[in-house]
Write an enzyme that holds these catalytic residues in place. Structure first.
Site, short mmCIF file in Angstrom:
data_model
loop_
_atom_site.label_atom_id
_atom_site.label_comp_id
_atom_site.label_asym_id
_atom_site.label_seq_id
_atom_site.Cartn_x
_atom_site.Cartn_y
_atom_site.Cartn_z
N LYS A 66 23.91 29.51 42.56
CA LYS A 66 24.74 28.64 42.70
C LYS A 66 26.34 29.18 42.42
CE LYS A 66 27.57 26.20 40.13
NZ LYS A 66 28.62 26.22 40.57
N GLU A 125 28.50 38.43 32.91
CA GLU A 125 29.77 39.27 33.20
C GLU A 125 30.92 38.37 33.15
OE1 GLU A 125 29.60 42.36 33.69
OE2 GLU A 125 27.51 42.78 34.56
N CYS A 157 38.47 40.02 37.10
CA CYS A 157 38.13 40.21 35.84
C CYS A 157 38.59 41.50 35.29
CB CYS A 157 36.70 40.15 35.78
SG CYS A 157 35.79 41.24 37.06
N GLU A 185 43.19 36.42 28.64
CA GLU A 185 43.01 36.52 30.05
C GLU A 185 43.87 35.32 30.80
OE1 GLU A 185 39.61 35.59 31.78
OE2 GLU A 185 39.57 37.61 33.17
P1 NAD Z 1 34.09 29.72 35.14
O1 NAD Z 1 33.26 29.95 33.88
O2 NAD Z 1 34.92 28.29 35.15
O3 NAD Z 1 33.07 29.01 36.43
C1 NAD Z 1 32.12 30.31 36.79
C2 NAD Z 1 30.96 29.65 37.31
O4 NAD Z 1 30.08 28.73 36.38
C3 NAD Z 1 30.99 28.42 38.36
O5 NAD Z 1 30.08 28.61 39.51
C4 NAD Z 1 30.93 27.20 37.89
O6 NAD Z 1 30.76 26.33 38.56
C5 NAD Z 1 29.94 27.59 36.92
N1 NAD Z 1 29.91 26.68 35.62
C6 NAD Z 1 31.01 25.98 35.15
N2 NAD Z 1 30.55 25.25 34.01
C7 NAD Z 1 29.12 25.24 33.91
C8 NAD Z 1 28.26 24.99 32.94
N3 NAD Z 1 28.55 24.04 32.04
N4 NAD Z 1 26.96 25.37 33.44
C9 NAD Z 1 26.53 26.04 34.34
N5 NAD Z 1 27.41 26.76 35.34
C10 NAD Z 1 28.90 26.21 34.95
O7 NAD Z 1 34.76 30.82 35.83
P2 NAD Z 1 35.79 30.85 37.03
O8 NAD Z 1 37.14 30.12 36.55
O9 NAD Z 1 35.22 30.52 38.01
O10 NAD Z 1 36.11 32.29 37.05
C11 NAD Z 1 36.74 33.15 36.27
C12 NAD Z 1 36.39 33.97 35.19
O11 NAD Z 1 35.19 34.86 35.76
C13 NAD Z 1 37.33 34.87 34.60
O12 NAD Z 1 37.24 34.93 33.27
C14 NAD Z 1 36.84 36.12 35.26
O13 NAD Z 1 37.36 37.48 34.31
C15 NAD Z 1 35.33 36.14 35.25
N6 NAD Z 1 34.88 37.15 36.25
C16 NAD Z 1 34.15 38.09 35.67
C17 NAD Z 1 33.70 38.94 36.46
C18 NAD Z 1 32.66 40.19 36.00
O14 NAD Z 1 32.22 40.89 36.62
N7 NAD Z 1 32.68 40.55 34.48
C19 NAD Z 1 33.73 38.88 37.99
C20 NAD Z 1 34.65 37.91 38.30
C21 NAD Z 1 34.90 36.84 37.47
#
Ligand code: NAD
Length: 497
Positions: A195, A270, A304, A401
Protein backbone atom coordinates in the site's frame (compact mmCIF):
# COMPACT_ATOMS: atom_id res chain seq x y z
CA UNK A 1 -13.78 5.85 -12.05
CA UNK A 2 -10.14 6.44 -11.33
CA UNK A 3 -7.86 7.88 -14.00
CA UNK A 4 -5.78 10.65 -15.47
CA UNK A 5 -7.08 12.84 -18.28
CA UNK A 6 -4.94 11.67 -21.19
CA UNK A 7 -2.80 14.49 -22.49
CA UNK A 8 -3.37 16.65 -19.40
CA UNK A 9 -0.64 19.20 -18.83
CA UNK A 10 0.27 19.80 -15.18
CA UNK A 11 3.21 21.87 -13.91
CA UNK A 12 4.13 22.49 -17.56
CA UNK A 13 4.54 18.85 -18.60
CA UNK A 14 2.27 16.25 -20.12
CA UNK A 15 1.22 13.79 -17.44
CA UNK A 16 2.52 10.32 -18.39
CA UNK A 17 -0.15 7.67 -18.86
CA UNK A 18 -0.11 5.63 -15.71
CA UNK A 19 -2.63 3.19 -14.27
CA UNK A 20 -4.67 4.61 -11.41
CA UNK A 21 -6.50 1.43 -10.43
CA UNK A 22 -5.70 -1.32 -7.98
CA UNK A 23 -3.30 -4.04 -9.17
CA UNK A 24 -4.66 -7.30 -7.78
CA UNK A 25 -3.89 -10.81 -8.99
CA UNK A 26 -2.31 -9.44 -12.16
CA UNK A 27 -5.35 -7.34 -13.09
CA UNK A 28 -6.06 -3.62 -12.98
CA UNK A 29 -9.41 -2.98 -11.36
CA UNK A 30 -11.41 -0.26 -9.69
CA UNK A 31 -12.14 -0.53 -5.99
CA UNK A 32 -15.12 -2.85 -5.41
CA UNK A 33 -17.15 0.09 -4.12
CA UNK A 34 -15.83 2.41 -6.87
CA UNK A 35 -14.20 4.76 -4.35
CA UNK A 36 -11.35 7.05 -5.43
CA UNK A 37 -9.27 9.80 -3.87
CA UNK A 38 -7.95 12.98 -5.45
CA UNK A 39 -4.27 13.56 -6.09
CA UNK A 40 -3.01 17.14 -6.27
CA UNK A 41 0.31 18.30 -7.77
CA UNK A 42 2.05 20.00 -4.81
CA UNK A 43 3.97 22.48 -6.98
CA UNK A 44 0.86 23.98 -8.60
CA UNK A 45 -2.10 22.73 -6.55
CA UNK A 46 -3.63 21.44 -9.80
CA UNK A 47 -5.67 18.24 -9.81
CA UNK A 48 -3.35 15.50 -11.05
CA UNK A 49 -5.34 12.28 -10.86
CA UNK A 50 -8.06 10.31 -9.19
CA UNK A 51 -6.73 7.06 -7.81
CA UNK A 52 -8.69 3.99 -6.67
CA UNK A 53 -9.22 3.86 -2.91
CA UNK A 54 -9.09 0.28 -1.68
CA UNK A 55 -11.44 -0.89 1.07
CA UNK A 56 -10.98 -3.88 3.36
CA UNK A 57 -12.72 -6.06 0.73
CA UNK A 58 -10.15 -5.10 -1.94
CA UNK A 59 -7.27 -5.68 0.48
CA UNK A 60 -8.72 -9.11 1.22
CA UNK A 61 -8.70 -10.00 -2.49
CA UNK A 62 -5.08 -8.85 -2.75
CA UNK A 63 -3.98 -10.89 0.28
CA UNK A 64 -5.77 -13.99 -1.09
CA UNK A 65 -4.05 -13.56 -4.47
CA UNK A 66 -0.68 -13.30 -2.76
CA UNK A 67 -1.43 -16.29 -0.54
CA UNK A 68 -2.30 -18.41 -3.59
CA UNK A 69 1.16 -17.72 -4.99
CA UNK A 70 2.79 -18.84 -1.74
CA UNK A 71 0.59 -21.93 -1.35
CA UNK A 72 1.62 -23.81 -4.49
CA UNK A 73 1.18 -21.05 -7.10
CA UNK A 74 3.60 -20.48 -9.99
CA UNK A 75 5.73 -18.09 -7.90
CA UNK A 76 6.33 -20.71 -5.21
CA UNK A 77 7.56 -23.16 -7.89
CA UNK A 78 10.29 -20.87 -9.23
CA UNK A 79 13.91 -21.50 -8.34
CA UNK A 80 15.97 -18.74 -6.74
CA UNK A 81 17.82 -18.29 -10.02
CA UNK A 82 14.54 -17.73 -11.88
CA UNK A 83 13.33 -15.26 -9.26
CA UNK A 84 16.64 -13.45 -9.75
CA UNK A 85 16.09 -13.28 -13.52
CA UNK A 86 12.70 -11.63 -12.98
CA UNK A 87 14.27 -9.07 -10.63
CA UNK A 88 17.02 -8.33 -13.21
CA UNK A 89 14.36 -7.92 -15.90
CA UNK A 90 12.42 -5.52 -13.67
CA UNK A 91 15.61 -3.51 -13.05
CA UNK A 92 16.10 -3.21 -16.83
CA UNK A 93 12.52 -1.96 -17.29
CA UNK A 94 12.93 0.62 -14.53
CA UNK A 95 16.11 1.80 -16.24
CA UNK A 96 14.21 2.05 -19.54
CA UNK A 97 11.42 4.11 -17.92
CA UNK A 98 13.59 6.19 -15.64
CA UNK A 99 12.40 9.48 -17.18
CA UNK A 100 8.73 8.49 -16.83
CA UNK A 101 9.25 7.61 -13.16
CA UNK A 102 11.18 10.84 -12.52
CA UNK A 103 8.40 12.86 -14.16
CA UNK A 104 5.80 11.12 -12.02
CA UNK A 105 7.77 11.86 -8.84
CA UNK A 106 8.24 15.50 -9.88
CA UNK A 107 4.50 15.85 -10.45
CA UNK A 108 3.29 13.82 -7.51
CA UNK A 109 5.87 14.70 -4.82
CA UNK A 110 6.61 18.26 -6.03
CA UNK A 111 10.37 17.67 -5.87
CA UNK A 112 12.75 18.78 -8.62
CA UNK A 113 12.60 15.90 -11.11
CA UNK A 114 16.39 15.85 -11.47
CA UNK A 115 16.65 14.47 -7.91
CA UNK A 116 14.82 11.18 -8.53
CA UNK A 117 16.31 11.06 -12.05
CA UNK A 118 19.92 11.36 -10.83
CA UNK A 119 19.75 9.91 -7.32
CA UNK A 120 16.76 7.78 -6.29
CA UNK A 121 15.97 5.93 -9.50
CA UNK A 122 19.49 4.74 -10.39
CA UNK A 123 19.55 3.57 -6.79
CA UNK A 124 16.25 1.71 -7.32
CA UNK A 125 17.76 -0.09 -10.33
CA UNK A 126 20.75 -0.99 -8.15
CA UNK A 127 18.45 -2.27 -5.37
CA UNK A 128 16.62 -4.67 -7.72
CA UNK A 129 19.88 -5.88 -9.28
CA UNK A 130 21.51 -6.33 -5.87
CA UNK A 131 18.64 -8.48 -4.63
CA UNK A 132 18.35 -10.28 -7.97
CA UNK A 133 21.87 -11.44 -7.17
CA UNK A 134 20.84 -12.71 -3.71
CA UNK A 135 17.90 -14.78 -4.94
CA UNK A 136 19.95 -17.94 -5.64
CA UNK A 137 22.43 -17.44 -2.79
CA UNK A 138 20.16 -17.82 0.23
CA UNK A 139 21.83 -20.72 1.96
CA UNK A 140 21.36 -22.74 5.11
CA UNK A 141 23.94 -24.10 7.58
CA UNK A 142 25.14 -27.53 8.62
CA UNK A 143 25.47 -27.86 12.41
CA UNK A 144 27.25 -30.59 14.30
CA UNK A 145 25.28 -31.71 17.39
CA UNK A 146 26.03 -33.50 20.64
CA UNK A 147 24.95 -37.18 20.55
CA UNK A 148 21.60 -37.78 22.26
CA UNK A 149 22.02 -40.72 24.72
CA UNK A 150 24.84 -41.98 22.52
CA UNK A 151 23.00 -41.57 19.23
CA UNK A 152 24.90 -39.33 16.81
CA UNK A 153 22.95 -36.46 15.24
CA UNK A 154 23.39 -33.65 12.74
CA UNK A 155 21.23 -30.65 11.93
CA UNK A 156 20.90 -28.37 8.96
CA UNK A 157 18.97 -25.15 8.47
CA UNK A 158 16.96 -23.79 5.58
CA UNK A 159 16.07 -20.11 5.09
CA UNK A 160 12.41 -20.09 4.06
CA UNK A 161 10.30 -17.16 2.87
CA UNK A 162 7.88 -15.82 5.49
CA UNK A 163 4.89 -15.92 3.14
CA UNK A 164 2.80 -12.83 2.42
CA UNK A 165 4.43 -9.52 3.29
CA UNK A 166 2.18 -6.50 3.94
CA UNK A 167 4.17 -3.42 2.97
CA UNK A 168 3.17 0.18 3.67
CA UNK A 169 5.25 3.08 2.37
CA UNK A 170 5.71 6.84 2.84
CA UNK A 171 5.42 9.48 0.11
CA UNK A 172 8.76 11.27 0.24
CA UNK A 173 10.79 8.89 -1.95
CA UNK A 174 8.04 6.54 -3.08
CA UNK A 175 9.79 4.36 -5.67
CA UNK A 176 12.95 3.99 -3.60
CA UNK A 177 11.07 3.01 -0.45
CA UNK A 178 8.91 0.56 -2.42
CA UNK A 179 12.11 -1.04 -3.78
CA UNK A 180 13.45 -1.55 -0.24
CA UNK A 181 10.34 -3.58 0.57
CA UNK A 182 9.81 -5.41 -2.71
CA UNK A 183 13.31 -6.43 -3.77
CA UNK A 184 14.44 -8.37 -0.66
CA UNK A 185 10.97 -9.85 -0.11
CA UNK A 186 10.78 -11.15 -3.69
CA UNK A 187 14.40 -12.34 -3.78
CA UNK A 188 13.59 -14.49 -0.75
CA UNK A 189 10.44 -15.92 -2.39
CA UNK A 190 7.70 -14.01 -0.58
CA UNK A 191 4.57 -12.52 -2.16
CA UNK A 192 3.73 -8.88 -1.38
CA UNK A 193 0.71 -6.66 -0.91
CA UNK A 194 1.94 -3.08 -1.06
CA UNK A 195 0.00 0.00 0.00
CA UNK A 196 1.72 3.18 -1.16
CA UNK A 197 1.13 6.53 0.57
CA UNK A 198 -1.99 8.30 -0.67
CA UNK A 199 -0.05 11.55 -1.12
CA UNK A 200 2.18 10.06 -3.85
CA UNK A 201 1.22 6.69 -5.31
CA UNK A 202 1.62 7.27 -9.07
CA UNK A 203 5.25 6.15 -9.42
CA UNK A 204 4.46 2.99 -7.42
CA UNK A 205 1.56 2.28 -9.80
CA UNK A 206 3.93 2.63 -12.73
CA UNK A 207 6.32 0.28 -10.94
CA UNK A 208 3.44 -2.21 -10.68
CA UNK A 209 2.91 -1.93 -14.44
CA UNK A 210 6.60 -2.75 -14.92
CA UNK A 211 6.29 -5.73 -12.55
CA UNK A 212 3.44 -6.96 -14.76
CA UNK A 213 5.52 -6.41 -17.90
CA UNK A 214 8.52 -8.22 -16.40
CA UNK A 215 6.38 -11.34 -16.13
CA UNK A 216 6.11 -12.02 -12.39
CA UNK A 217 3.29 -14.56 -11.87
CA UNK A 218 -0.05 -12.80 -11.28
CA UNK A 219 -0.63 -12.23 -7.58
CA UNK A 220 3.06 -12.18 -6.60
CA UNK A 221 2.93 -8.41 -6.16
CA UNK A 222 -0.34 -6.60 -5.52
CA UNK A 223 -0.66 -2.83 -5.12
CA UNK A 224 -3.64 -1.49 -3.17
CA UNK A 225 -3.72 2.29 -3.28
CA UNK A 226 -5.80 4.01 -0.65
CA UNK A 227 -5.97 5.87 2.60
CA UNK A 228 -4.03 4.96 5.70
CA UNK A 229 -6.91 4.53 8.13
CA UNK A 230 -8.87 2.34 5.67
CA UNK A 231 -6.65 0.45 3.19
CA UNK A 232 -3.57 0.64 5.42
CA UNK A 233 -5.42 -0.42 8.56
CA UNK A 234 -7.14 -3.27 6.67
CA UNK A 235 -3.76 -4.61 5.57
CA UNK A 236 -2.36 -4.35 9.10
CA UNK A 237 -5.36 -6.18 10.57
CA UNK A 238 -5.60 -8.90 7.89
CA UNK A 239 -5.01 -12.33 9.37
CA UNK A 240 -3.46 -13.59 6.13
CA UNK A 241 -0.38 -11.40 6.43
CA UNK A 242 2.80 -13.06 7.73
CA UNK A 243 4.88 -9.93 8.25
CA UNK A 244 4.38 -6.16 8.14
CA UNK A 245 7.03 -3.90 6.72
CA UNK A 246 6.33 -0.22 7.30
CA UNK A 247 7.99 3.09 6.45
CA UNK A 248 6.41 6.19 7.92
CA UNK A 249 5.94 8.16 11.10
CA UNK A 250 6.61 6.80 14.60
CA UNK A 251 2.96 7.48 15.49
CA UNK A 252 1.63 5.16 12.77
CA UNK A 253 4.52 2.76 13.37
CA UNK A 254 3.44 2.36 17.00
CA UNK A 255 -0.14 1.52 15.96
CA UNK A 256 1.20 -1.09 13.54
CA UNK A 257 3.50 -2.63 16.15
CA UNK A 258 0.61 -2.90 18.63
CA UNK A 259 -1.67 -4.51 16.04
CA UNK A 260 1.10 -6.90 14.92
CA UNK A 261 1.74 -7.94 18.53
CA UNK A 262 -1.85 -9.21 18.79
CA UNK A 263 -1.05 -11.84 16.15
CA UNK A 264 2.66 -12.28 17.10
CA UNK A 265 3.56 -11.07 13.62
CA UNK A 266 7.07 -9.82 12.87
CA UNK A 267 7.44 -6.18 11.84
CA UNK A 268 10.09 -4.01 10.28
CA UNK A 269 9.52 -0.35 11.14
CA UNK A 270 11.46 2.40 9.33
CA UNK A 271 10.44 5.56 11.13
CA UNK A 272 11.45 9.19 11.52
CA UNK A 273 14.62 10.97 12.54
CA UNK A 274 16.19 14.12 13.94
CA UNK A 275 19.66 13.35 12.74
CA UNK A 276 22.70 15.28 13.98
CA UNK A 277 25.53 16.56 11.81
CA UNK A 278 28.54 16.90 14.12
CA UNK A 279 31.11 19.41 12.88
CA UNK A 280 34.37 18.95 14.78
CA UNK A 281 36.86 21.79 15.31
CA UNK A 282 39.26 20.65 12.57
CA UNK A 283 36.64 20.45 9.81
CA UNK A 284 37.43 22.14 6.48
CA UNK A 285 34.46 24.51 6.31
CA UNK A 286 34.76 25.40 2.63
CA UNK A 287 34.34 21.71 1.83
CA UNK A 288 31.82 20.95 4.56
CA UNK A 289 29.24 23.76 4.36
CA UNK A 290 27.64 22.66 1.05
CA UNK A 291 27.25 19.14 2.50
CA UNK A 292 25.72 20.50 5.70
CA UNK A 293 23.15 22.50 3.73
CA UNK A 294 22.35 19.61 1.37
CA UNK A 295 21.92 17.44 4.47
CA UNK A 296 18.71 19.20 5.51
CA UNK A 297 17.51 20.77 2.22
CA UNK A 298 17.51 17.88 -0.27
CA UNK A 299 13.95 16.81 -1.15
CA UNK A 300 12.72 19.94 0.73
CA UNK A 301 14.00 18.39 3.94
CA UNK A 302 11.47 15.58 3.58
CA UNK A 303 14.03 12.84 4.14
CA UNK A 304 13.90 10.58 7.19
CA UNK A 305 17.70 10.76 7.54
CA UNK A 306 17.91 14.56 6.99
CA UNK A 307 20.71 16.10 9.06
CA UNK A 308 18.55 18.78 10.61
CA UNK A 309 20.59 19.39 13.77
CA UNK A 310 23.97 20.92 12.93
CA UNK A 311 26.10 20.65 16.08
CA UNK A 312 29.29 22.67 15.74
CA UNK A 313 32.50 23.09 17.72
CA UNK A 314 32.15 26.57 19.25
CA UNK A 315 35.19 28.01 17.45
CA UNK A 316 33.48 27.32 14.09
CA UNK A 317 29.94 28.21 15.17
CA UNK A 318 29.63 31.74 13.73
CA UNK A 319 31.22 30.71 10.44
CA UNK A 320 28.94 27.67 10.10
CA UNK A 321 25.81 29.71 10.90
CA UNK A 322 26.66 32.30 8.24
CA UNK A 323 27.94 29.71 5.73
CA UNK A 324 24.87 27.50 5.99
CA UNK A 325 22.56 30.55 5.84
CA UNK A 326 24.28 31.75 2.64
CA UNK A 327 24.00 28.28 1.12
CA UNK A 328 20.28 28.18 2.01
CA UNK A 329 19.67 31.63 0.52
CA UNK A 330 21.30 30.53 -2.74
CA UNK A 331 18.89 27.61 -3.18
CA UNK A 332 16.46 28.41 -5.95
CA UNK A 333 12.82 27.42 -5.37
CA UNK A 334 10.78 26.47 -8.40
CA UNK A 335 8.70 24.05 -10.37
CA UNK A 336 9.83 20.43 -10.64
CA UNK A 337 10.75 20.65 -14.33
CA UNK A 338 12.61 23.99 -14.38
CA UNK A 339 16.29 23.06 -14.80
CA UNK A 340 17.27 25.94 -12.48
CA UNK A 341 15.16 24.59 -9.60
CA UNK A 342 17.11 23.28 -6.62
CA UNK A 343 14.20 22.96 -4.20
CA UNK A 344 10.54 22.21 -4.85
CA UNK A 345 7.28 22.24 -2.91
CA UNK A 346 6.29 20.38 0.23
CA UNK A 347 3.99 17.44 -0.32
CA UNK A 348 0.68 18.91 0.87
CA UNK A 349 -1.15 21.78 2.51
CA UNK A 350 -1.10 19.75 5.74
CA UNK A 351 2.70 19.38 5.60
CA UNK A 352 3.05 23.10 4.84
CA UNK A 353 1.00 23.89 7.92
CA UNK A 354 3.15 21.54 10.01
CA UNK A 355 6.42 23.09 8.80
CA UNK A 356 5.32 26.72 9.17
CA UNK A 357 3.95 25.82 12.61
CA UNK A 358 7.41 24.62 13.68
CA UNK A 359 9.02 27.75 12.22
CA UNK A 360 6.70 29.89 14.37
CA UNK A 361 7.48 27.72 17.42
CA UNK A 362 11.24 28.02 16.85
CA UNK A 363 11.04 31.79 17.01
CA UNK A 364 8.66 31.73 19.97
CA UNK A 365 10.98 29.36 21.88
CA UNK A 366 13.99 31.64 21.49
CA UNK A 367 15.99 30.35 18.51
CA UNK A 368 17.27 33.02 16.12
CA UNK A 369 15.72 32.88 12.64
CA UNK A 370 18.82 33.51 10.51
CA UNK A 371 17.24 33.12 7.08
CA UNK A 372 14.03 31.95 5.42
CA UNK A 373 10.87 31.11 7.29
CA UNK A 374 8.40 32.59 4.80
CA UNK A 375 6.25 31.33 1.98
CA UNK A 376 7.08 32.67 -1.48
CA UNK A 377 4.23 34.42 -3.28
CA UNK A 378 3.25 31.68 -5.75
CA UNK A 379 0.83 28.78 -5.89
CA UNK A 380 2.07 25.46 -4.51
CA UNK A 381 3.10 24.36 -1.04
CA UNK A 382 6.44 26.15 -1.01
CA UNK A 383 8.37 27.35 2.00
CA UNK A 384 11.78 29.03 1.96
CA UNK A 385 14.90 27.14 3.06
CA UNK A 386 15.12 28.08 6.72
CA UNK A 387 18.04 28.25 9.15
CA UNK A 388 17.74 28.74 12.90
CA UNK A 389 20.64 29.23 15.31
CA UNK A 390 20.83 28.80 19.07
CA UNK A 391 17.96 28.55 21.52
CA UNK A 392 19.24 25.36 23.22
CA UNK A 393 18.55 21.65 22.87
CA UNK A 394 15.18 21.40 24.50
CA UNK A 395 13.19 23.48 22.00
CA UNK A 396 10.65 21.79 19.75
CA UNK A 397 12.78 22.46 16.68
CA UNK A 398 15.76 20.77 18.37
CA UNK A 399 13.84 17.69 19.49
CA UNK A 400 11.01 16.99 17.05
CA UNK A 401 11.05 15.86 13.43
CA UNK A 402 9.79 18.71 11.24
CA UNK A 403 10.11 16.98 7.83
CA UNK A 404 10.70 20.26 5.99
CA UNK A 405 13.63 22.45 4.91
CA UNK A 406 14.47 23.69 8.39
CA UNK A 407 17.94 23.37 9.93
CA UNK A 408 19.08 24.34 13.42
CA UNK A 409 22.71 25.17 14.27
CA UNK A 410 23.87 24.75 17.88
CA UNK A 411 27.37 25.06 19.44
CA UNK A 412 29.25 22.57 21.67
CA UNK A 413 32.41 23.07 23.76
CA UNK A 414 33.89 19.55 23.77
CA UNK A 415 33.53 16.37 21.76
CA UNK A 416 31.88 14.72 24.77
CA UNK A 417 29.29 17.49 24.89
CA UNK A 418 28.75 17.27 21.12
CA UNK A 419 28.17 13.52 21.32
CA UNK A 420 25.78 13.92 24.26
CA UNK A 421 23.81 16.48 22.24
CA UNK A 422 23.87 14.25 19.17
CA UNK A 423 22.40 11.38 21.20
CA UNK A 424 19.97 13.62 23.08
CA UNK A 425 16.70 13.07 21.23
CA UNK A 426 14.22 10.18 21.07
CA UNK A 427 15.43 9.40 17.54
CA UNK A 428 18.41 7.41 16.24
CA UNK A 429 18.24 6.95 12.48
CA UNK A 430 21.36 8.57 10.99
CA UNK A 431 24.27 10.67 12.26
CA UNK A 432 26.95 12.54 10.33
CA UNK A 433 30.49 13.43 11.42
CA UNK A 434 32.58 16.08 9.68
CA UNK A 435 36.29 16.05 10.58
CA UNK A 436 39.73 15.71 8.96
CA UNK A 437 40.92 13.35 11.72
CA UNK A 438 39.88 9.87 10.61
CA UNK A 439 40.78 8.22 13.89
CA UNK A 440 38.62 10.68 15.85
CA UNK A 441 35.87 10.08 13.28
CA UNK A 442 35.85 6.33 14.05
CA UNK A 443 35.83 6.82 17.81
CA UNK A 444 32.97 9.34 17.57
CA UNK A 445 31.06 6.98 15.24
CA UNK A 446 31.34 4.23 17.86
CA UNK A 447 29.68 6.47 20.47
CA UNK A 448 26.77 7.72 18.33
CA UNK A 449 23.41 6.06 18.93
CA UNK A 450 22.16 5.73 15.37
CA UNK A 451 21.35 3.02 12.87
CA UNK A 452 23.92 4.47 10.45
CA UNK A 453 26.81 6.93 10.69
CA UNK A 454 28.20 8.83 7.70
CA UNK A 455 31.67 10.36 7.84
CA UNK A 456 32.44 13.41 5.68
CA UNK A 457 29.48 13.05 3.36
CA UNK A 458 26.01 11.65 2.91
CA UNK A 459 24.12 9.71 0.25
CA UNK A 460 20.98 7.61 0.01
CA UNK A 461 21.40 4.12 1.49
CA UNK A 462 23.41 1.73 -0.65
CA UNK A 463 21.53 -1.57 -1.14
CA UNK A 464 24.56 -3.50 0.11
CA UNK A 465 24.42 -1.81 3.52
CA UNK A 466 21.83 -2.58 6.22
CA UNK A 467 19.37 0.28 6.69
CA UNK A 468 17.29 1.13 9.76
CA UNK A 469 17.15 2.99 13.03
CA UNK A 470 17.34 2.63 16.79
CA UNK A 471 15.12 4.15 19.51
CA UNK A 472 12.01 5.82 17.99
CA UNK A 473 13.55 5.64 14.52
CA UNK A 474 12.64 2.04 14.05
CA UNK A 475 12.90 -1.67 14.54
CA UNK A 476 14.75 -4.08 12.25
CA UNK A 477 16.82 -3.63 9.11
CA UNK A 478 16.25 -3.53 5.38
CA UNK A 479 18.85 -3.92 2.60
CA UNK A 480 22.01 -6.00 2.38
CA UNK A 481 21.88 -9.54 3.76
CA UNK A 482 19.93 -8.09 6.70
CA UNK A 483 17.13 -7.51 4.16
CA UNK A 484 17.15 -11.21 3.28
CA UNK A 485 17.18 -12.20 6.96
CA UNK A 486 14.24 -9.86 7.60
CA UNK A 487 12.21 -11.65 4.92
CA UNK A 488 13.02 -15.26 5.83
CA UNK A 489 12.86 -17.57 8.84
CA UNK A 490 15.52 -20.17 9.54
CA UNK A 491 14.04 -23.67 9.86
CA UNK A 492 16.12 -26.44 11.45
CA UNK A 493 16.05 -30.09 10.42
CA UNK A 494 17.64 -32.49 12.92
CA UNK A 495 18.71 -35.97 11.76
CA UNK A 496 19.26 -38.86 14.18
CA UNK A 497 21.89 -40.90 12.36
P1 NAD B 1 2.57 8.30 7.96
O1 NAD B 1 2.87 7.44 9.11
O2 NAD B 1 1.50 9.33 8.10
O3 NAD B 1 2.12 7.43 6.69
C1 NAD B 1 2.94 6.39 6.19
C2 NAD B 1 2.08 5.34 5.54
O4 NAD B 1 1.24 4.76 6.53
C3 NAD B 1 1.14 5.85 4.44
O5 NAD B 1 1.07 4.91 3.40
C4 NAD B 1 -0.19 5.95 5.17
O6 NAD B 1 -1.31 5.84 4.30
C5 NAD B 1 -0.10 4.76 6.09
N1 NAD B 1 -0.97 4.84 7.27
C6 NAD B 1 -1.39 5.94 7.95
N2 NAD B 1 -2.17 5.57 8.99
C7 NAD B 1 -2.23 4.22 8.98
C8 NAD B 1 -2.88 3.25 9.80
N3 NAD B 1 -3.62 3.61 10.86
N4 NAD B 1 -2.70 1.95 9.52
C9 NAD B 1 -1.94 1.58 8.47
N5 NAD B 1 -1.33 2.44 7.63
C10 NAD B 1 -1.47 3.75 7.89
O7 NAD B 1 3.94 8.95 7.53
P2 NAD B 1 4.21 9.97 6.34
O8 NAD B 1 3.80 11.32 6.76
O9 NAD B 1 3.65 9.41 5.08
O10 NAD B 1 5.79 9.87 6.20
C11 NAD B 1 6.66 10.68 6.88
C12 NAD B 1 7.35 9.90 7.95
O11 NAD B 1 8.01 8.76 7.37
C13 NAD B 1 8.45 10.69 8.63
O12 NAD B 1 8.42 10.45 10.01
C14 NAD B 1 9.72 10.12 8.00
O13 NAD B 1 10.87 10.32 8.76
C15 NAD B 1 9.35 8.69 7.84
N6 NAD B 1 10.21 8.02 6.86
C16 NAD B 1 11.10 7.07 7.29
C17 NAD B 1 11.97 6.45 6.40
C18 NAD B 1 12.97 5.42 6.86
O14 NAD B 1 13.50 4.69 6.02
N7 NAD B 1 13.27 5.32 8.14
C19 NAD B 1 11.91 6.80 5.04
C20 NAD B 1 10.99 7.76 4.63
C21 NAD B 1 10.14 8.36 5.55
Amino acid sequence: MSGIAVGAVVAGVEVPRVPTQLFIDGEWRDALDGATFDVVAPATEEQLAQVAAASAADVDLAVRAARAQIDGGAWSQLSGADRGLLLYRLADLIERDIDVLATLEGLDVGRPAFEPRMVDLPNVVDVFRHFGGWADKIEGRWIELQPFFGQPRQAYTVREPLGVIGAITAWNAPTLIASWKLAPALAAGNAVVLKPAEDASLSTLHLAALIEEAGFPAGTVNVVTGLGHTAGAALVDHKGIDKLSFTGSPETGRKIAVAAAQEFRPVTLELGGKSPQLVLGDADLAAVVPGLAMGFLANQGQICAAGTRILVARELYDDVVSGVAEAAKAVRLGGPFDPETRMGALISARQLERVTGYIAKGTAEGAELVTGGSRPDRPGYFVEPTVFAGGGHETSIAQEEIFGPVGLVLPFDSIDEGIAQANGTRYGLAAYVWTRDISVAHSVAARLKAGGVWINGSAPPDPRVPWGGVKSSGVGRELGFAGIEANTEEKTVTIHL
